[in-house]
Design an enzyme around this catalytic site. Structure first.
Site, PDB file in Angstrom:
ATOM      1  N   ASN A  16      47.431  18.916  56.710  1.00 23.21           N
ATOM      2  CA  ASN A  16      47.211  19.730  57.909  1.00 23.21           C
ATOM      3  C   ASN A  16      48.292  20.805  57.958  1.00 23.21           C
ATOM      4  O   ASN A  16      49.484  20.492  57.904  1.00 23.21           O
ATOM      5  CB  ASN A  16      47.283  18.854  59.169  1.00 23.21           C
ATOM      6  CG  ASN A  16      47.025  19.651  60.442  1.00 23.21           C
ATOM      7  OD1 ASN A  16      47.797  20.536  60.798  1.00 23.21           O
ATOM      8  ND2 ASN A  16      45.953  19.336  61.127  1.00 23.21           N
TER       9      ASN A  16
ATOM     10  N   THR B 146      41.720  20.580  59.646  1.00 22.59           N
ATOM     11  CA  THR B 146      42.098  21.360  60.829  1.00 22.59           C
ATOM     12  C   THR B 146      41.661  20.544  62.033  1.00 22.59           C
ATOM     13  O   THR B 146      40.541  20.010  62.066  1.00 22.59           O
ATOM     14  CB  THR B 146      41.550  22.798  60.793  1.00 22.59           C
ATOM     15  OG1 THR B 146      41.983  23.466  61.979  1.00 22.59           O
ATOM     16  CG2 THR B 146      40.035  22.868  60.696  1.00 22.59           C
ATOM     17  N   GLU B 147      42.583  20.376  62.991  1.00 20.73           N
ATOM     18  CA  GLU B 147      42.394  19.349  64.017  1.00 20.73           C
ATOM     19  C   GLU B 147      41.229  19.627  64.962  1.00 20.73           C
ATOM     20  O   GLU B 147      40.813  18.749  65.694  1.00 20.73           O
ATOM     21  CB  GLU B 147      43.691  19.108  64.800  1.00 20.73           C
ATOM     22  CG  GLU B 147      44.283  20.297  65.510  1.00 20.73           C
ATOM     23  CD  GLU B 147      45.335  21.017  64.673  1.00 20.73           C
ATOM     24  OE1 GLU B 147      45.211  21.019  63.428  1.00 20.73           O
ATOM     25  OE2 GLU B 147      46.265  21.587  65.264  1.00 20.73           O
ATOM     26  N   ASN B 148      40.687  20.847  64.937  1.00 18.53           N
ATOM     27  CA  ASN B 148      39.510  21.106  65.755  1.00 18.53           C
ATOM     28  C   ASN B 148      38.218  20.638  65.078  1.00 18.53           C
ATOM     29  O   ASN B 148      37.138  20.975  65.536  1.00 18.53           O
ATOM     30  CB  ASN B 148      39.434  22.591  66.129  1.00 18.53           C
ATOM     31  CG  ASN B 148      39.441  23.504  64.928  1.00 18.53           C
ATOM     32  OD1 ASN B 148      40.244  23.341  64.013  1.00 18.53           O
ATOM     33  ND2 ASN B 148      38.544  24.468  64.897  1.00 18.53           N
TER      34      ASN B 148
ATOM     35  N   SER C 195      38.981  13.344  64.852  1.00 19.85           N
ATOM     36  CA  SER C 195      39.980  14.195  64.211  1.00 19.85           C
ATOM     37  C   SER C 195      41.391  13.663  64.452  1.00 19.85           C
ATOM     38  O   SER C 195      42.219  13.613  63.534  1.00 19.85           O
ATOM     39  CB  SER C 195      39.857  15.619  64.746  1.00 19.85           C
ATOM     40  OG  SER C 195      40.724  16.473  64.040  1.00 19.85           O
TER      41      SER C 195
END
Lengths: 218, 237
Positions: free
Chosen positions: A30, A53-55, A95
């Site tokens: 990340n 990607t945390e979204n 996530s």
């Protein structure tokens, strides 16, 4: 002071290249917003690294060609990205299960301040007028196995960022594993901050003069 | 017969009451149900507590709802961005409350709310100002913070495909908070780009099972928020 550093250290894209070299084949990674994003451009030949990607995307690819931007395909910095073949989408709770559950191998983040025991401050300067915004930083540093910081060695005004104790609100305590700056690569160890590599033209004494925390030679 | 499809945006949101807790899906503009939000502005319910990752951009969508003074409190992880002007101004003037939550904690609080879990421990925010005043406990030598699940009166969610049972598919990273917000509200209201016949969505790939959805409204061509922001459009038009 700042001009000095521009002359003798690495450029930030060279620093990003150093970070990329330290991320092994097969890692799930990340990257934070801003300078950390540069790392994706330097994956060494023959290595396969999967970006999270945390979204909600695993298998994030580079920015799209002009005209191919999709407002529903963005990264955590809300920039347009692409999805590589083999990518997958998921919701936010999944996530962050990947993040807190220890499934992500490396996280590369920016920093406002780092202390000698690896405390990180990167979300707020604590100024009363600033709008506090934290995003996913606290979850990332709590759950990802290896936390790398990439940053200029000093602030825009030349003040040290690597200090004895953070004065800004913490993102997390004793979380940083390695620091990559334009002047050096520094490991955070149980024995303190150990300089792993000096940038060309940088001496240990010069590095120490730009660092409030005490450094050790390897 | 079960048919969750309602005819209009107005019908979909007309029972949202003053003081309601409303979850709004989206990460930035991706997944933000802008047409439902604009109808909520027309409807006028006020003193809302809004749970959403951000606080909107420019003067449309969530930013317009805030600008119209309908939001008493925001629960979010990242209340500022390049084009967010409305929230910062109201916040500086003390005209809106903010509960700042780490993004993963926000997601898990919503998931827990929907899953019947009143509270849980998380490592995020330990030893930071965001954990101040919260109960902590040590498990296996590590410290964790107690966080509470959130439930809402209403969730407003955007998706790509729906059927009349409320089964949903999303589009790329516009999925984000949608599935968990659907779970966490008494009444979940979804705007769908397309509505298909039962059976047209492969049961193996349904993302949100219809049981979590109460209303679906068809919005075939949702506005592109970043375009509206770039054109400096303001809602109400």
């Amino acid at each position: 002071m700042v001009t000095d550093e521009k002359k003798i250290g690495w450029e930030m894209n060279e620093v990003a290249q150093k970070v990329a070299l330290d991320i092994p084949d097969g890692s799930y990674v990340n990257l934070g917003i801003g300078i950390p994003e540069l790392v994706a451009g330097y994956v060494p030949e023959g290595r396969e690294v999967i970006y999270h990607t945390e979204n909600g995307l695993l298998g994030m690819g580079p920015a799209p060609q002009a005209g191919e931007e999709d407002p529903e395909l963005i990264n955590a910095g809300k920039k347009y990205v692409t999805a590589i073949p083999g990518a997958c989408f998921f919701h936010h709770a999944d996530s962050f299960s990947m993040i807190r559950g220890g499934h992500i191998d490396y996280c590369v983040l920016g920093a406002l301040q780092i202390s000698e025991n690896g405390d990180l401050a990167n979300w707020s300067t604590g100024e009363p007028k600033a709008i506090p915004a934290v995003g996913g930083a606290m979850d990332l540093i709590a759950g990802v196995k290896n936390i790398f910081v990439i940053s200029q060695h000093t602030t825009k005004t030349g003040d040290p960022k690597i200090i004895k104790q953070c004065s800004y609100p913490l993102t997390g305590k004793e979380v940083v594993n390695r620091i990559y700056t334009n002047l050096a690569i520094i490991d955070v160890t149980n024995d303190g901050l150990v300089v792993r590599e000096l940038a060309p033209g940088v001496t240990f004494d010069y590095l120490q003069s730009k660092t409030e925390a005490r450094l050790k030679e390897k | 017969m079960i048919n969750k499809v309602v005819r209009s945006l107005k019908e979909a949101i007309s029972d949202i009451f003053d003081g309601a807790i409303v979850m709004i899906s989206g990460f930035g503009e991706a997944g933000s149900p802008i047409e439902l939000i604009h109808k909520l502005i027309d409807h006028g319910a006020k003193d809302l507590t809004v749970v959403s990752n951000n606080t909107g951009s420019g003067h449309v969508g969530l930013a317009a709802l805030i600008e119209n003074r309908q939001v008493k409190k925001m629960i979010c992880s990242f209340p500022r961005s390049a084009n967010s002007k409305v929230f910062p101004e109201l916040y500086h003037n003390g005209e809106i409350e903010l509960e700042l939550v780490p993004q993963g904690t926000l997601a898990e609080r919503i998931r827990a709310g929907g899953a019947g879990i009143p509270a849980f421990y998380t490592p995020a925010s330990v030893n930071t100002p965001l954990a101040e005043g919260k109960e902590t406990r040590v498990f296996n030598g590590h410290k964790y913070v107690l966080e509470h699940g959130i439930r809402a009166d209403f969730s407003l969610v955007k998706c790509k495909t729906a059927d009349r049972y409320g089964n949903l598919l999303y589009n790329k990273t516009a999925r984000n908070f949608g599935p968990i917000m659907c779970m966490a509200a008494n009444t979940t209201i979804v705007q769908a780009r397309e509505i298909v016949e039962l059976g047209a969505i492969d049961p193996e790939v349904v993302v949100t099972p219809g049981i979590f959805v109460q209303r679906v409204v068809h919005v075939s061509n949702p506005a592109d928020e970043s375009k509206l922001v770039a054109e400096d459009r303001r809602y109400p038009w």
